[in-house]
Scaffold this motif. Structure first.
Motif, PDB file in Angstrom:
ATOM      1  N   THR A  32       7.395  -0.563  -6.165  1.00  0.00           N
ATOM      2  CA  THR A  32       7.759  -0.860  -4.767  1.00  0.00           C
ATOM      3  C   THR A  32       8.613  -2.109  -4.596  1.00  0.00           C
ATOM      4  O   THR A  32       9.117  -2.349  -3.505  1.00  0.00           O
ATOM      5  CB  THR A  32       6.491  -1.061  -3.896  1.00  0.00           C
TER       6      THR A  32
ATOM      7  N   GLY B 291      11.832  -1.665  -3.058  1.00  0.00           N
ATOM      8  CA  GLY B 291      11.841  -0.985  -1.773  1.00  0.00           C
ATOM      9  C   GLY B 291      11.189   0.380  -1.816  1.00  0.00           C
ATOM     10  O   GLY B 291      11.100   1.015  -2.859  1.00  0.00           O
ATOM     11  N   LEU B 292      10.717   0.815  -0.670  1.00  0.00           N
ATOM     12  CA  LEU B 292      10.100   2.134  -0.544  1.00  0.00           C
ATOM     13  C   LEU B 292      11.191   3.181  -0.361  1.00  0.00           C
ATOM     14  O   LEU B 292      12.250   2.884   0.183  1.00  0.00           O
ATOM     15  CB  LEU B 292       9.199   2.169   0.697  1.00  0.00           C
TER      16      LEU B 292
ATOM     17  N   MET C  16      -2.611  -0.842  -1.810  1.00  0.00           N
ATOM     18  CA  MET C  16      -1.666  -1.754  -1.158  1.00  0.00           C
ATOM     19  C   MET C  16      -2.376  -2.574  -0.083  1.00  0.00           C
ATOM     20  O   MET C  16      -2.099  -3.752   0.100  1.00  0.00           O
ATOM     21  CB  MET C  16      -0.471  -0.991  -0.590  1.00  0.00           C
ATOM     22  N   GLN C  17      -3.315  -1.921   0.601  1.00  0.00           N
ATOM     23  CA  GLN C  17      -4.092  -2.639   1.616  1.00  0.00           C
ATOM     24  C   GLN C  17      -4.892  -3.775   0.961  1.00  0.00           C
ATOM     25  O   GLN C  17      -4.947  -4.886   1.463  1.00  0.00           O
ATOM     26  CB  GLN C  17      -5.041  -1.670   2.340  1.00  0.00           C
TER      27      GLN C  17
ATOM     28  N   GLN D  37      -2.735  -6.578   0.052  1.00  0.00           N
ATOM     29  CA  GLN D  37      -2.352  -7.328   1.246  1.00  0.00           C
ATOM     30  C   GLN D  37      -3.503  -8.233   1.698  1.00  0.00           C
ATOM     31  O   GLN D  37      -3.293  -9.390   2.048  1.00  0.00           O
ATOM     32  CB  GLN D  37      -1.950  -6.366   2.364  1.00  0.00           C
TER      33      GLN D  37
ATOM     34  N   ILE E 165       0.344  -9.192  -1.457  1.00  0.00           N
ATOM     35  CA  ILE E 165       1.421  -8.714  -0.591  1.00  0.00           C
ATOM     36  C   ILE E 165       1.356  -9.556   0.683  1.00  0.00           C
ATOM     37  O   ILE E 165       0.338  -9.583   1.361  1.00  0.00           O
ATOM     38  CB  ILE E 165       1.256  -7.225  -0.249  1.00  0.00           C
ATOM     39  N   ARG E 166       2.422 -10.284   0.963  1.00  0.00           N
ATOM     40  CA  ARG E 166       2.443 -11.129   2.162  1.00  0.00           C
ATOM     41  C   ARG E 166       2.594 -10.300   3.418  1.00  0.00           C
ATOM     42  O   ARG E 166       2.025 -10.586   4.456  1.00  0.00           O
ATOM     43  CB  ARG E 166       3.638 -12.065   2.105  1.00  0.00           C
ATOM     44  N   ARG E 167       3.458  -9.312   3.292  1.00  0.00           N
ATOM     45  CA  ARG E 167       3.780  -8.477   4.447  1.00  0.00           C
ATOM     46  C   ARG E 167       4.508  -7.259   3.923  1.00  0.00           C
ATOM     47  O   ARG E 167       5.066  -7.280   2.824  1.00  0.00           O
ATOM     48  CB  ARG E 167       4.658  -9.236   5.448  1.00  0.00           C
ATOM     49  N   ILE E 168       4.476  -6.196   4.713  1.00  0.00           N
ATOM     50  CA  ILE E 168       5.311  -5.045   4.389  1.00  0.00           C
ATOM     51  C   ILE E 168       6.372  -5.031   5.477  1.00  0.00           C
ATOM     52  O   ILE E 168       6.057  -5.111   6.666  1.00  0.00           O
ATOM     53  CB  ILE E 168       4.497  -3.749   4.352  1.00  0.00           C
ATOM     54  N   ALA E 169       7.630  -4.982   5.070  1.00  0.00           N
ATOM     55  CA  ALA E 169       8.670  -5.355   6.017  1.00  0.00           C
ATOM     56  C   ALA E 169       9.959  -4.574   5.864  1.00  0.00           C
ATOM     57  O   ALA E 169      10.267  -4.049   4.799  1.00  0.00           O
ATOM     58  CB  ALA E 169       8.981  -6.841   5.836  1.00  0.00           C
ATOM     59  N   VAL E 170      10.678  -4.522   6.963  1.00  0.00           N
ATOM     60  CA  VAL E 170      12.094  -4.202   6.923  1.00  0.00           C
ATOM     61  C   VAL E 170      12.759  -5.559   6.690  1.00  0.00           C
ATOM     62  O   VAL E 170      12.719  -6.419   7.558  1.00  0.00           O
ATOM     63  CB  VAL E 170      12.550  -3.590   8.268  1.00  0.00           C
ATOM     64  N   VAL E 171      13.260  -5.761   5.482  1.00  0.00           N
ATOM     65  CA  VAL E 171      13.733  -7.092   5.097  1.00  0.00           C
ATOM     66  C   VAL E 171      15.240  -7.224   5.334  1.00  0.00           C
ATOM     67  O   VAL E 171      16.030  -6.598   4.643  1.00  0.00           O
ATOM     68  CB  VAL E 171      13.439  -7.374   3.595  1.00  0.00           C
TER      69      VAL E 171
END
Lengths: 172, 155
Positions: free
Chosen positions: A27, A30-31, A56-57, A60, A65-71
């Motif tokens: 990942t 990117g997904l 993944m949870q 997190q 995992i800090r955040r799951i994001a549109v980076v």
């Protein structure tokens, strides 16, 4: 040479299991942009979609995992200037002041890091972003006013060039 | 000011809303679509085009280097005329994932990430040996705000 290595932080290290590690590798770039991205990952790793999501949870929750994001690429959006602002503040105030700086919306990172006297007197770092010099200067002024008498000295290190930038790369 | 790429309103909305909290569910794009009152495909298309034009570098987890292993912020002070050469030496290490030239006596700033503390220490020593410059080692002691994205001004 300074004795920098003795200052290394110990502990606080998460040891991902083999499968977590595979998930990180799968990942980190990117997904897949499809309707069921986690299912696709699951098929790739030969596990269930539920397991991908729950692992993944867990990562997190553990802060791996800090955040799951549109980076976004800040450079592409015109945020070409970043100023690493460094401050010398009283040690007994650092937590309060760090939290104040960290809550400013133009600060992306705010960290306590060790001083290395006499060369490096600064103990508080805040990364400030802007699209113009003026924007960044205004942000710095805001911090100066916020710290007031607790600011025993500061410096701003502007980025001149990015020489390398990659996300976290854990090898397979 | 340099010209910046144009991002349409939907793109702005998605970036603003999902710099954190991208759904960890079976159908994340459908969840976003529901929240924005759109069709799922519209969201996938929008994000795909943002990624294609490199406005979005990726969609996915942002890892905490400190917890996924060991890392530190390191700086060295290099004569300006040797900066490129030394930067190349530093960049050759896989463990180095960010490297910035900054305007300061310490002019080379890089993040070193390793699998554990021993690996990190070994790597720092190797970088010092290779470059011949002492490293200012500034590991994080406490985070007050950890990279949750920052507010973008679209005007």
């Amino acid at each position: 040479m300074n004795d920098s290595h003795s200052q290394l932080k110990s502990g606080n290290t998460f040891q991902p299991t083999g499968l977590d590690r595979k998930l990180i590798v799968a990942t980190q770039e990117g997904l897949p942009l499809t309707s069921r991205p986690y299912l696709l990952l699951a098929e790739q790793l030969n596990i269930t979609e539920d397991e991908v999501i729950s692992r993944m949870q867990r990562m997190q929750d553990a802060g791996v995992i800090r955040r799951i994001a549109v980076v976004p690429d800040h450079y592409k959006l015109g945020y070409t200037l970043n100023g690493m602002t460094v401050w010398d503040v009283p040690d007994d105030m650092i937590k309060t002041l760090g939290q104040k700086l960290g809550s400013l919306e133009f600060v992306s990172h705010c960290y306590h890091r060790p001083r290395h006297l006499p060369d490096w007197p600064h103990n508080l770092f805040a990364m400030v972003h802007g699209r113009t010099q003026q924007e960044v200067d205004d942000h710095i002024q805001t911090i100066i006013e916020l710290l007031g008498e607790h600011n025993n000295g500061h410096d701003v290190l502007f980025s001149k060039r990015i020489l390398k930038k990659t996300g976290l790369r854990i090898k397979k | 000011m340099m010209s910046t790429v144009k991002v349409d309103t939907l793109g702005q909305q998605i970036i603003d809303r999902y710099q954190k909290g991208f759904p960890l569910s079976t159908t994340p794009f459908k969840d976003i679509a529901n929240e924005l009152g759109l069709e799922e495909q519209r969201v996938i298309d929008c994000v795909s085009s943002l990624q294609e034009s490199e406005i979005v570098s990726r969609v996915g987890p942002v890892f905490n280097h400190e917890k996924a292993g060991a890392s530190t912020l390191a700086a060295i002070s290099v004569p300006e005329q040797l900066l490129n050469e030394v930067a190349d030496q530093v960049n050759r290490f896989d463990e180095v994932n960010h490297n910035y030239a900054r305007e300061h006596e310490y002019n080379l700033w890089f993040v070193v990430t390793a699998t554990d503390e021993q690996h990190l220490e070994r790597t720092l020593r190797a970088i010092q040996n290779t470059t011949g410059y002492a490293i200012l080692n500034l590991p994080m002691e406490q985070a007050y705000h950890i990279d949750l994205g920052f507010k973008l001004n679209w005007s």
